[in-house]
Design a protein around this motif. Structure first.
Motif, PDB file in Angstrom:
ATOM      1  N   ASP A   1      -1.233   5.290  -3.005  1.00 60.84           N
ATOM      2  CA  ASP A   1      -0.060   5.182  -3.873  1.00 60.84           C
ATOM      3  C   ASP A   1       1.099   4.425  -3.217  1.00 60.84           C
ATOM      4  O   ASP A   1       2.182   4.340  -3.781  1.00 60.84           O
ATOM      5  CB  ASP A   1       0.403   6.573  -4.315  1.00 60.84           C
ATOM      6  N   ALA A   2       0.873   3.851  -2.045  1.00 64.13           N
ATOM      7  CA  ALA A   2       1.926   3.123  -1.337  1.00 64.13           C
ATOM      8  C   ALA A   2       2.403   1.931  -2.160  1.00 64.13           C
ATOM      9  O   ALA A   2       1.630   1.301  -2.879  1.00 64.13           O
ATOM     10  CB  ALA A   2       1.416   2.635   0.020  1.00 64.13           C
ATOM     11  N   ALA A   3       3.682   1.630  -2.030  1.00 66.17           N
ATOM     12  CA  ALA A   3       4.253   0.441  -2.677  1.00 66.17           C
ATOM     13  C   ALA A   3       3.827  -0.777  -1.861  1.00 66.17           C
ATOM     14  O   ALA A   3       4.067  -0.846  -0.659  1.00 66.17           O
ATOM     15  CB  ALA A   3       5.764   0.542  -2.725  1.00 66.17           C
ATOM     16  N   VAL A   4       3.181  -1.725  -2.520  1.00 69.93           N
ATOM     17  CA  VAL A   4       2.723  -2.949  -1.850  1.00 69.93           C
ATOM     18  C   VAL A   4       3.735  -4.058  -2.103  1.00 69.93           C
ATOM     19  O   VAL A   4       4.197  -4.237  -3.232  1.00 69.93           O
ATOM     20  CB  VAL A   4       1.318  -3.351  -2.338  1.00 69.93           C
ATOM     21  N   SER A   5       4.064  -4.782  -1.041  1.00 72.91           N
ATOM     22  CA  SER A   5       4.993  -5.897  -1.162  1.00 72.91           C
ATOM     23  C   SER A   5       4.526  -7.051  -0.285  1.00 72.91           C
ATOM     24  O   SER A   5       3.750  -6.861   0.650  1.00 72.91           O
ATOM     25  CB  SER A   5       6.406  -5.466  -0.756  1.00 72.91           C
ATOM     26  N   LEU A   6       4.990  -8.240  -0.628  1.00 72.89           N
ATOM     27  CA  LEU A   6       4.737  -9.441   0.157  1.00 72.89           C
ATOM     28  C   LEU A   6       6.052  -9.811   0.821  1.00 72.89           C
ATOM     29  O   LEU A   6       7.064  -9.969   0.140  1.00 72.89           O
ATOM     30  CB  LEU A   6       4.253 -10.592  -0.734  1.00 72.89           C
TER      31      LEU A   6
ATOM     32  N   MET B   1      -6.466 -11.557   3.433  1.00 75.19           N
ATOM     33  CA  MET B   1      -7.122 -10.637   4.349  1.00 75.19           C
ATOM     34  C   MET B   1      -6.370  -9.324   4.346  1.00 75.19           C
ATOM     35  O   MET B   1      -5.149  -9.288   4.300  1.00 75.19           O
ATOM     36  CB  MET B   1      -7.254 -11.208   5.762  1.00 75.19           C
ATOM     37  N   VAL B   2      -7.152  -8.251   4.313  1.00 79.31           N
ATOM     38  CA  VAL B   2      -6.618  -6.903   4.489  1.00 79.31           C
ATOM     39  C   VAL B   2      -7.326  -6.349   5.714  1.00 79.31           C
ATOM     40  O   VAL B   2      -8.556  -6.431   5.820  1.00 79.31           O
ATOM     41  CB  VAL B   2      -6.866  -6.027   3.244  1.00 79.31           C
ATOM     42  N   ALA B   3      -6.554  -5.821   6.646  1.00 82.19           N
ATOM     43  CA  ALA B   3      -7.122  -5.285   7.884  1.00 82.19           C
ATOM     44  C   ALA B   3      -8.157  -4.210   7.562  1.00 82.19           C
ATOM     45  O   ALA B   3      -8.012  -3.456   6.599  1.00 82.19           O
ATOM     46  CB  ALA B   3      -6.013  -4.713   8.765  1.00 82.19           C
ATOM     47  N   GLU B   4      -9.203  -4.176   8.370  1.00 82.85           N
ATOM     48  CA  GLU B   4     -10.349  -3.295   8.117  1.00 82.85           C
ATOM     49  C   GLU B   4      -9.939  -1.857   7.799  1.00 82.85           C
ATOM     50  O   GLU B   4     -10.446  -1.258   6.854  1.00 82.85           O
ATOM     51  CB  GLU B   4     -11.285  -3.326   9.327  1.00 82.85           C
ATOM     52  N   GLU B   5      -9.016  -1.305   8.572  1.00 85.32           N
ATOM     53  CA  GLU B   5      -8.664   0.112   8.381  1.00 85.32           C
ATOM     54  C   GLU B   5      -7.886   0.375   7.093  1.00 85.32           C
ATOM     55  O   GLU B   5      -7.699   1.526   6.700  1.00 85.32           O
ATOM     56  CB  GLU B   5      -7.895   0.661   9.588  1.00 85.32           C
ATOM     57  N   PHE B   6      -7.465  -0.692   6.402  1.00 83.10           N
ATOM     58  CA  PHE B   6      -6.708  -0.522   5.161  1.00 83.10           C
ATOM     59  C   PHE B   6      -7.477  -1.011   3.931  1.00 83.10           C
ATOM     60  O   PHE B   6      -6.921  -1.041   2.828  1.00 83.10           O
ATOM     61  CB  PHE B   6      -5.365  -1.255   5.267  1.00 83.10           C
ATOM     62  N   GLN B   7      -8.733  -1.396   4.104  1.00 87.63           N
ATOM     63  CA  GLN B   7      -9.515  -1.869   2.970  1.00 87.63           C
ATOM     64  C   GLN B   7      -9.930  -0.695   2.078  1.00 87.63           C
ATOM     65  O   GLN B   7     -10.047   0.433   2.531  1.00 87.63           O
ATOM     66  CB  GLN B   7     -10.732  -2.646   3.462  1.00 87.63           C
ATOM     67  N   GLY B   8     -10.137  -0.999   0.807  1.00 83.74           N
ATOM     68  CA  GLY B   8     -10.566   0.023  -0.142  1.00 83.74           C
ATOM     69  C   GLY B   8      -9.429   0.879  -0.672  1.00 83.74           C
ATOM     70  O   GLY B   8      -9.665   1.878  -1.346  1.00 83.74           O
ATOM     71  N   MET B   9      -8.192   0.491  -0.376  1.00 83.79           N
ATOM     72  CA  MET B   9      -7.030   1.275  -0.802  1.00 83.79           C
ATOM     73  C   MET B   9      -6.292   0.614  -1.983  1.00 83.79           C
ATOM     74  O   MET B   9      -5.282   1.114  -2.432  1.00 83.79           O
ATOM     75  CB  MET B   9      -6.046   1.427   0.365  1.00 83.79           C
TER      76      MET B   9
ATOM     77  N   THR C   1       4.294  -0.448   6.320  1.00 87.77           N
ATOM     78  CA  THR C   1       3.214  -0.743   7.249  1.00 87.77           C
ATOM     79  C   THR C   1       2.580  -2.102   6.947  1.00 87.77           C
ATOM     80  O   THR C   1       2.126  -2.328   5.818  1.00 87.77           O
ATOM     81  CB  THR C   1       2.119   0.348   7.171  1.00 87.77           C
ATOM     82  N   PRO C   2       2.521  -3.005   7.924  1.00 91.15           N
ATOM     83  CA  PRO C   2       1.802  -4.274   7.719  1.00 91.15           C
ATOM     84  C   PRO C   2       0.303  -3.984   7.577  1.00 91.15           C
ATOM     85  O   PRO C   2      -0.273  -3.307   8.437  1.00 91.15           O
ATOM     86  CB  PRO C   2       2.074  -5.070   8.998  1.00 91.15           C
TER      87      PRO C   2
ATOM     88  N   GLU D   1       0.288  10.564   9.767  1.00 93.42           N
ATOM     89  CA  GLU D   1       1.424  10.636   8.858  1.00 93.42           C
ATOM     90  C   GLU D   1       1.931   9.246   8.496  1.00 93.42           C
ATOM     91  O   GLU D   1       2.409   9.030   7.397  1.00 93.42           O
ATOM     92  CB  GLU D   1       2.565  11.424   9.513  1.00 93.42           C
ATOM     93  N   LYS D   2       1.841   8.310   9.415  1.00 94.35           N
ATOM     94  CA  LYS D   2       2.366   6.966   9.193  1.00 94.35           C
ATOM     95  C   LYS D   2       1.475   6.126   8.298  1.00 94.35           C
ATOM     96  O   LYS D   2       1.944   5.220   7.647  1.00 94.35           O
ATOM     97  CB  LYS D   2       2.538   6.236  10.531  1.00 94.35           C
ATOM     98  N   LYS D   3       0.170   6.395   8.287  1.00 90.21           N
ATOM     99  CA  LYS D   3      -0.752   5.567   7.522  1.00 90.21           C
ATOM    100  C   LYS D   3      -0.478   5.721   6.028  1.00 90.21           C
ATOM    101  O   LYS D   3      -0.483   6.821   5.496  1.00 90.21           O
ATOM    102  CB  LYS D   3      -2.198   5.938   7.844  1.00 90.21           C
ATOM    103  N   PRO D   4      -0.210   4.601   5.355  1.00 93.46           N
ATOM    104  CA  PRO D   4       0.104   4.683   3.926  1.00 93.46           C
ATOM    105  C   PRO D   4      -1.124   5.076   3.103  1.00 93.46           C
ATOM    106  O   PRO D   4      -2.267   4.814   3.493  1.00 93.46           O
ATOM    107  CB  PRO D   4       0.562   3.265   3.592  1.00 93.46           C
ATOM    108  N   GLY D   5      -0.873   5.691   1.959  1.00 91.42           N
ATOM    109  CA  GLY D   5      -1.952   6.105   1.071  1.00 91.42           C
ATOM    110  C   GLY D   5      -2.157   5.115  -0.062  1.00 91.42           C
ATOM    111  O   GLY D   5      -1.491   4.073  -0.137  1.00 91.42           O
TER     112      GLY D   5
END
Length: 159
Positions: free
Chosen positions: A12-17, A89-97, A67-68, A6-10
């Motif tokens: 459509d998540a809003a990306v911010s720096l 760098m994007v962490a491996e589990e969040f790549q391709g999103m 989520t960082p 449930e916590k893992k963003p999809g």
């Protein structure tokens, strides 16, 4: 569905720096890329340490919702003016999103606010399979024909 799922963003998540502080540091230090990518991008701990010793470094954590998910660093020299995407760098589990693309979009918007910013530069090692050249080309970066420390330099004109 588990709480972790449930916590893992999809996508459509809003990306911010966001600024990395002593309170938010740990997740960025623990992030990993895939094994083959380890040769292409420095560990975040190394990048953050380098940033603290380079006055022209500007760095932020990449977040998807709350989520960082990654790290981005710019060499920001308005006196020259030179603006260089130093690390992404994007962490491996969040790549391709799509988070890396959105983070670069935010970085471009930031660079456009900098004095005399006409282009954003980036470089990558050419010999390694899976290098990020095609990713940057999709974002509009073009090869300059120049090399920097054995890396191919690309530029994104800022219009």
């Amino acid at each position: 569905m588990t709480k972790e799922a449930e916590k893992k963003p999809g996508r459509d998540a809003a990306v911010s720096l966001r600024e990395i502080t002593k309170e938010t540091l740990r997740p960025f230090l623990n992030m990993k890329v895939s094994k083959p990518q380890e040769e292409m991008v420095a560990n975040n701990a190394v990048s953050i340490a380098q940033a603290h010793f380079e006055e022209k470094a500007w760095f932020r954590g990449i977040y998807a919702d709350e989520t960082p998910v990654g790290f981005i660093m710019l060499f920001d020299d308005p006196e020259e003016p030179v603006y260089f995407l130093w690390r992404l760098m994007v962490a491996e589990e969040f790549q391709g999103m799509g988070y890396g693309r959105k983070a670069v979009d935010h970085l471009v918007e930031y660079v456009k606010t900098r004095p005399d910013a006409k282009e954003l530069l980036v470089s990558h090692v050419k010999e390694l399979p899976g290098n990020p050249g095609p990713f940057y080309e999709k974002l509009g970066f073009e090869y300059t024909g120049k090399e920097d420390h054995g890396e191919l330099v690309m530029r994104l004109p800022l219009r």
